[in-house]
Write a protein that holds these residues in place. Structure first.
Motif, PDB file in Angstrom:
ATOM      1  N   LYS A  73      -3.475   6.858 105.372  1.00  6.55           N
ATOM      2  CA  LYS A  73      -4.975   8.150 105.383  1.00  6.55           C
ATOM      3  C   LYS A  73      -6.213   7.233 104.680  1.00  6.55           C
ATOM      4  N   GLN A  74      -6.263   6.610 104.010  1.00  9.43           N
ATOM      5  CA  GLN A  74      -7.559   6.056 102.854  1.00  9.43           C
ATOM      6  C   GLN A  74      -8.360   5.574 104.327  1.00  9.43           C
ATOM      7  N   LEU A  75      -7.650   5.126 105.608  1.00 10.71           N
ATOM      8  CA  LEU A  75      -8.883   4.915 106.229  1.00 10.71           C
ATOM      9  C   LEU A  75      -9.582   5.819 107.201  1.00 10.71           C
ATOM     10  N   LEU A  76      -9.218   7.073 106.616  1.00 12.01           N
ATOM     11  CA  LEU A  76      -9.911   8.206 107.259  1.00 12.01           C
ATOM     12  C   LEU A  76     -11.801   8.405 106.672  1.00 12.01           C
ATOM     13  N   ASN A 188       7.171   8.803  94.189  1.00  9.44           N
ATOM     14  CA  ASN A 188       7.194   8.301  95.748  1.00  9.44           C
ATOM     15  C   ASN A 188       6.085   6.709  96.481  1.00  9.44           C
ATOM     16  N   GLN A 189       5.301   5.952  94.702  1.00  8.16           N
ATOM     17  CA  GLN A 189       4.515   4.957  94.749  1.00  8.16           C
ATOM     18  C   GLN A 189       5.349   4.070  94.104  1.00  8.16           C
ATOM     19  N   ILE A 190       5.043   2.529  94.837  1.00 12.97           N
ATOM     20  CA  ILE A 190       5.301   1.078  94.799  1.00 12.97           C
ATOM     21  C   ILE A 190       4.059   0.838  93.688  1.00 12.97           C
ATOM     22  N   PHE A 191       4.126   0.143  92.852  1.00 10.86           N
ATOM     23  CA  PHE A 191       3.196  -0.559  92.284  1.00 10.86           C
ATOM     24  C   PHE A 191       3.946  -2.095  91.448  1.00 10.86           C
ATOM     25  N   PHE A 192       3.190  -2.823  92.238  1.00 11.57           N
ATOM     26  CA  PHE A 192       3.823  -4.227  92.863  1.00 11.57           C
ATOM     27  C   PHE A 192       2.585  -5.555  92.341  1.00 11.57           C
ATOM     28  N   GLU A 193       2.489  -6.775  91.504  1.00  9.99           N
ATOM     29  CA  GLU A 193       1.726  -7.479  91.268  1.00  9.99           C
ATOM     30  C   GLU A 193       2.259  -8.810  91.911  1.00  9.99           C
ATOM     31  N   LEU A 194       1.118  -8.640  92.802  1.00  6.43           N
ATOM     32  CA  LEU A 194       0.991  -9.698  93.398  1.00  6.43           C
ATOM     33  C   LEU A 194       0.758 -11.217  93.306  1.00  6.43           C
ATOM     34  N   VAL A 195       1.297 -12.363  94.022  1.00  5.31           N
ATOM     35  CA  VAL A 195       1.268 -13.676  93.258  1.00  5.31           C
ATOM     36  C   VAL A 195      -0.425 -14.167  92.981  1.00  5.31           C
ATOM     37  N   ASP A 196      -0.902 -13.661  94.004  1.00  3.51           N
ATOM     38  CA  ASP A 196      -2.041 -14.346  94.628  1.00  3.51           C
ATOM     39  C   ASP A 196      -3.364 -12.549  94.460  1.00  3.51           C
ATOM     40  N   GLU A 197      -4.392 -13.234  93.420  1.00  2.94           N
ATOM     41  CA  GLU A 197      -5.075 -11.886  94.299  1.00  2.94           C
ATOM     42  C   GLU A 197      -5.320 -11.524  95.747  1.00  2.94           C
ATOM     43  N   LEU A 198      -6.129 -10.841  95.848  1.00  3.89           N
ATOM     44  CA  LEU A 198      -6.260 -11.140  97.993  1.00  3.89           C
ATOM     45  C   LEU A 198      -8.246 -11.209  97.925  1.00  3.89           C
ATOM     46  N   GLU A 199      -8.709 -11.832  98.220  1.00  4.61           N
ATOM     47  CA  GLU A 199     -10.447 -12.457  98.969  1.00  4.61           C
ATOM     48  C   GLU A 199     -10.271 -10.842  99.738  1.00  4.61           C
ATOM     49  N   ASN A 200     -10.157 -10.452  99.953  1.00  2.51           N
ATOM     50  CA  ASN A 200     -10.655  -9.273 100.904  1.00  2.51           C
ATOM     51  C   ASN A 200      -9.541  -7.927 101.237  1.00  2.51           C
ATOM     52  N   PRO A 201      -9.047  -7.344  99.465  1.00  2.00           N
ATOM     53  CA  PRO A 201      -7.998  -6.927 100.039  1.00  2.00           C
ATOM     54  C   PRO A 201      -8.297  -5.005 100.358  1.00  2.00           C
ATOM     55  N   GLU A 202      -9.360  -4.795 101.121  1.00  2.00           N
ATOM     56  CA  GLU A 202      -9.404  -3.719 101.565  1.00  2.00           C
ATOM     57  C   GLU A 202      -9.096  -3.570 103.428  1.00  2.00           C
ATOM     58  N   TRP A 203      -9.537  -4.411 104.027  1.00  2.00           N
ATOM     59  CA  TRP A 203      -8.189  -4.637 105.207  1.00  2.00           C
ATOM     60  C   TRP A 203      -6.221  -4.717 104.614  1.00  2.00           C
ATOM     61  N   SER A 221      -1.207   0.446 100.338  1.00  2.00           N
ATOM     62  CA  SER A 221      -2.429   1.900  99.960  1.00  2.00           C
ATOM     63  C   SER A 221      -4.055   1.682  99.292  1.00  2.00           C
ATOM     64  N   SER A 222      -3.856   0.466  98.613  1.00  2.00           N
ATOM     65  CA  SER A 222      -4.912   0.220  96.681  1.00  2.00           C
ATOM     66  C   SER A 222      -4.574  -1.105  96.448  1.00  2.00           C
ATOM     67  N   ILE A 223      -5.579  -1.592  95.529  1.00  2.00           N
ATOM     68  CA  ILE A 223      -5.316  -2.632  94.955  1.00  2.00           C
ATOM     69  C   ILE A 223      -5.972  -2.368  93.711  1.00  2.00           C
ATOM     70  N   ASN A 224      -5.871  -3.050  92.948  1.00  2.00           N
ATOM     71  CA  ASN A 224      -6.639  -2.708  91.051  1.00  2.00           C
ATOM     72  C   ASN A 224      -6.248  -4.422  91.106  1.00  2.00           C
ATOM     73  N   GLY A 225      -6.790  -5.136  91.428  1.00  2.00           N
ATOM     74  CA  GLY A 225      -6.685  -6.393  90.778  1.00  2.00           C
ATOM     75  C   GLY A 225      -5.799  -7.158  91.501  1.00  2.00           C
ATOM     76  N   ALA A 226      -4.532  -7.118  90.848  1.00  2.00           N
ATOM     77  CA  ALA A 226      -3.350  -8.221  91.103  1.00  2.00           C
ATOM     78  C   ALA A 226      -2.650  -7.189  91.476  1.00  2.00           C
ATOM     79  N   ILE A 227      -3.233  -6.417  91.021  1.00  2.00           N
ATOM     80  CA  ILE A 227      -2.373  -5.019  91.226  1.00  2.00           C
ATOM     81  C   ILE A 227      -2.301  -3.686  91.979  1.00  2.00           C
TER      82      ILE A 227
END
Length: 244
Positions: A73-76, A188-203, A221-227
């Motif tokens: 829904k964030q795309l809306l 009903n949300q999952i928070f997970f720490e990525l191995v590497d931060e994404l260069e273009n997380p919006e995609w 749904s979203s990202i803040n740094g590596a989370i």
């Protein structure tokens, strides 16, 4: 040290986990990532004659009865200029197609009815949908060989490794797979720490999040740094139950 452990686990799953197959014997997840089928999709959306191409991420889901198309829904939020501020296109949606960017014409999927339409649910601000962050469509035409995902019914746990499959900016290459470790399960949300931060997380917004068996556990749904945050499949189950 945690990142090193995740990398080791990812390598092990990608190369040696032939026993990690889905319940019906579909063992694509046991193959090296480069051999995985097309799963992640991008969108081409026509709103009142304005076309949004290579827009966000999405995917297909096999429910056991039919196949559905999913994104976030964030795309809306991008459609606020068209006065679309709720989960309702107000007859302004002319077409919505999904396709893997590396095969945009050959594998295009034409979407139909929005199953979770709700003119009372506000979407005009990022994050406003919280734990309901799914757009769930019927499919009108699907000539593609894109892999629909099966929905997991196995509970998740902290420390579990999961994967998101999405796109690197506007690149027309095979989708990127990123691994992460679950750090919190809440509402009903999952928070997970990525191995590497994404260069273009919006995609990555709208991309599928899967477990080590290749089953769907959430939508990115979203990202803040590596989370990163994913909305779990609980909402999907609720919508499917209400549409029986």
């Amino acid at each position: 040290m945690k990142f090193l452990n995740i990398i080791i686990i990812v390598s092990f799953i990608s190369l040696f986990s032939c026993s990690n197959s889905t319940k019906d014997g579909d063992n694509w997840i046991s193959e090296p990532i480069r051999n995985w089928p097309d799963i992640a999709l991008s969108s081409k959306v026509d709103i009142s004659g304005q076309v949004y191409s290579d827009y966000g991420s999405g995917f297909l889901v096999a429910t056991g009865k039919d196949t559905l198309a999913i994104t976030s829904k964030q795309l809306l939020v991008s459609f606020v200029a068209h006065r679309i501020t709720t989960v309702d296109f107000q007859n302004k949606l002319r077409s919505w197609e999904m396709y893997p960017r590396n095969h945009p014409k050959r594998e295009s999927v034409k979407l139909g009815e929005l199953l979770n339409k709700d003119p009372t649910e506000f979407t005009a601000m990022p994050g406003s949908t919280h734990n309901t962050d799914w757009l769930i469509f019927n499919i009108e035409e699907n000539p593609s060989r894109v892999k629909p995902l099966k929905v997991s019914n196995t509970p998740l746990s902290n420390g579990e490794i999961i994967y998101a499959i999405g796109w690197e900016g506007k690149k027309r290459i095979k989708a990127l797979v990123v691994a992460g470790s679950i750090i919190r399960l809440f509402d009903n949300q999952i928070f997970f720490e990525l191995v590497d931060e994404l260069e273009n997380p919006e995609w990555f917004i709208g991309s599928p999040v899967i477990n080590k068996s290749g089953e769907l556990v959430g939508v990115f749904s979203s990202i803040n740094g590596a989370i990163a945050r994913s909305c779990s499949v609980t909402y999907l189950y609720d919508v499917l139950s209400n549409n029986k």
